[in-house]
Motif scaffolding. Structure first.
Motif, PDB file in Angstrom:
ATOM      1  N   PHE A   1       0.834  -1.204   0.000  1.00 13.48           N
ATOM      2  CA  PHE A   1       0.000   0.000   0.000  1.00 13.48           C
ATOM      3  C   PHE A   1       0.866   1.251   0.000  1.00 13.48           C
ATOM      4  O   PHE A   1       0.597   2.217  -0.731  1.00 13.48           O
ATOM      5  N   LEU A   2       1.909   1.251   0.820  1.00 10.08           N
ATOM      6  CA  LEU A   2       2.802   2.412   0.899  1.00 10.08           C
ATOM      7  C   LEU A   2       3.549   2.615  -0.407  1.00 10.08           C
ATOM      8  O   LEU A   2       3.813   3.749  -0.822  1.00 10.08           O
TER       9      LEU A   2
ATOM     10  N   PHE B   1       1.379   4.360  -2.581  1.00  7.78           N
ATOM     11  CA  PHE B   1       1.207   5.735  -2.127  1.00  7.78           C
ATOM     12  C   PHE B   1       2.297   6.655  -2.656  1.00  7.78           C
ATOM     13  O   PHE B   1       2.136   7.883  -2.658  1.00  7.78           O
ATOM     14  N   THR B   2       3.437   6.087  -3.103  1.00 10.19           N
ATOM     15  CA  THR B   2       4.540   6.919  -3.589  1.00 10.19           C
ATOM     16  C   THR B   2       4.119   7.760  -4.799  1.00 10.19           C
ATOM     17  O   THR B   2       4.609   8.875  -4.976  1.00 10.19           O
TER      18      THR B   2
ATOM     19  N   VAL C   1       1.151   9.054  -5.341  1.00 13.05           N
ATOM     20  CA  VAL C   1       0.375  10.181  -4.821  1.00 13.05           C
ATOM     21  C   VAL C   1       1.307  11.263  -4.286  1.00 13.05           C
ATOM     22  O   VAL C   1       1.122  12.457  -4.541  1.00 13.05           O
TER      23      VAL C   1
ATOM     24  N   TRP D   1       6.240  15.743   2.865  1.00 14.01           N
ATOM     25  CA  TRP D   1       5.977  14.655   1.915  1.00 14.01           C
ATOM     26  C   TRP D   1       7.255  13.916   1.546  1.00 14.01           C
ATOM     27  O   TRP D   1       7.238  12.697   1.354  1.00 14.01           O
TER      28      TRP D   1
ATOM     29  N   CYS E   1       7.817   5.359   2.973  1.00 10.22           N
ATOM     30  CA  CYS E   1       7.587   4.605   1.733  1.00 10.22           C
ATOM     31  C   CYS E   1       8.839   3.937   1.174  1.00 10.22           C
ATOM     32  O   CYS E   1       8.745   3.141   0.237  1.00 10.22           O
TER      33      CYS E   1
ATOM     34  N   GLU F   1      -0.056  -3.330  -5.901  1.00  6.93           N
ATOM     35  CA  GLU F   1       0.540  -1.992  -5.768  1.00  6.93           C
ATOM     36  C   GLU F   1      -0.103  -0.967  -6.702  1.00  6.93           C
ATOM     37  O   GLU F   1      -0.545   0.103  -6.244  1.00  6.93           O
TER      38      GLU F   1
ATOM     39  N   TYR G   1      -3.770  -0.215  -5.550  1.00  8.83           N
ATOM     40  CA  TYR G   1      -3.825   0.699  -4.401  1.00  8.83           C
ATOM     41  C   TYR G   1      -3.562   2.142  -4.849  1.00  8.83           C
ATOM     42  O   TYR G   1      -4.274   3.077  -4.461  1.00  8.83           O
ATOM     43  N   GLY G   2      -2.519   2.323  -5.652  1.00  9.38           N
ATOM     44  CA  GLY G   2      -2.144   3.664  -6.078  1.00  9.38           C
ATOM     45  C   GLY G   2      -3.204   4.328  -6.931  1.00  9.38           C
ATOM     46  O   GLY G   2      -3.500   5.527  -6.774  1.00  9.38           O
TER      47      GLY G   2
ATOM     48  N   LEU H   1      -6.189   5.347  -4.801  1.00  6.56           N
ATOM     49  CA  LEU H   1      -5.858   6.560  -4.058  1.00  6.56           C
ATOM     50  C   LEU H   1      -5.906   7.796  -4.961  1.00  6.56           C
ATOM     51  O   LEU H   1      -6.388   8.859  -4.551  1.00  6.56           O
TER      52      LEU H   1
END
Length: 298
Positions: free
Chosen positions: A13-14, A17-18, A20, A209, A217, A244, A247-248, A251
């Motif tokens: 998930f993280l 998130f990269t 985003v 960030w 991340c 991955e 998830y991204g 988001l």
């Protein structure tokens, strides 16, 4: 087992998130990547130093490992470039083709034949990318750069497979990122000449960030992934990793409403890619189990 699966899903998930964070940070792709690597490298040297985990290596070995880090830096550069030019969803869709591209490129490095299944799955992936491309032509430049980022991450993975048997994972990580950072630093004057930036130093929330990108991340996900690797089966690991981009993209839809700028056919192309990746992952695990069984019987 359950705790390991939770750690793995958090790591994946993280990683999703990269993308985003890359869109949120105001720096251009080059300086974003440079600052991410700087914060990560300094933190790792301090952390590993306190833990006495820094293994001394020769200059030749550093060049060997550091070159792979340079390829990784170029991957991040292109990945964030794709996000800035197109969007997070496009960049992650291109990146999701890496599993199939790896299956097609690895035979060139490890001298084995490409089987017919991999060719068919590669064609299915190509069809998916084609649908995404031709129905989102306004993002064509971002797609080109995203596909280049995908090739670079596959190359990083292949080169790392040649290193894992010779060095510890933490040794590879710290020297790889250090080498990548040094090479990128040498490259930055040329990059700045071609792509002059308005900001070279992070401003306002960029610092926050970037810290999340480097500490959470990058470094935290490394430890989560390694700890999960010791407990979970390869199929579970590989299948979870395919989440991955999902998830991204989810988001990006929630935070940036990117679904409003994408063609409806985007979802068809993405579905074809994900199906091909799932089938390839399942097949690879079956092959590994068969090979393990054959070895144990001899």
């Amino acid at each position: 087992m359950k705790a390991a699966l939770i750690r793995l899903n958090i790591a994946v998930f993280l990683w999703g998130f990269t993308g985003v964070l890359g869109k949120e940070i105001s720096l251009n792709p080059g300086w974003l990547t440079w600052w991410r690597m700087l914060i990560t490298v300094v933190t790792l040297w301090v952390l590993f130093g306190f833990q006495n985990r820094i293994q001394k290596i020769s200059g030749k070995d550093f060049i060997r490992i550091g070159f792979v880090g340079f390829v990784l830096a170029l991957h991040w550069l292109c990945f964030y470039g794709s996000i800035k030019i197109a969007n997070v969803s496009i960049a992650l869709t291109c990146l999701s083709t890496s599993a199939l591209a790896s299956a097609l490129l690895e035979p060139l490095f490890f001298k084995r034949k490409i089987n017919s299944r991999e060719i068919l799955l590669g064609l299915l992936t190509l069809l998916g990318v084609g649908i995404v491309y031709y129905t989102n032509l306004h993002f064509s430049a971002g797609i080109y750069i995203g596909l280049l980022a995908m090739v670079l991450t596959v190359l990083t993975s292949i080169l790392n497979k040649k290193l894992v048997n010779d060095y510890r994972s933490d040794t590879i990580t710290i020297y790889q990122l250090t080498g990548g950072f040094l090479c990128l630093s040498v490259l930055m004057p040329l990059y700045e000449y071609i792509f002059p930036a308005q900001n070279h130093i992070p401003i306002k929330l960029d610092w926050l960030w970037l810290a999340v990108l480097a500490w959470v991340c990058t470094i935290l996900t490394y430890f989560l992934y390694v700890s999960a690797l010791r407990k979970l089966m390869p199929f579970t690991m590989n299948l979870t990793l395919t989440l991955e981009p999902v998830y991204g993209i989810v988001l990006a839809f929630i935070l940036f409403h990117e679904n409003k700028t994408l063609s409806p056919y985007f979802y068809i192309g993405l579905l074809l890619i994900m199906v091909a990746v799932f089938v390839q992952t399942r097949s690879l695990v079956k092959e590994n189990k068969t090979q393990s069984g054959n070895l144990s019987s001899t």
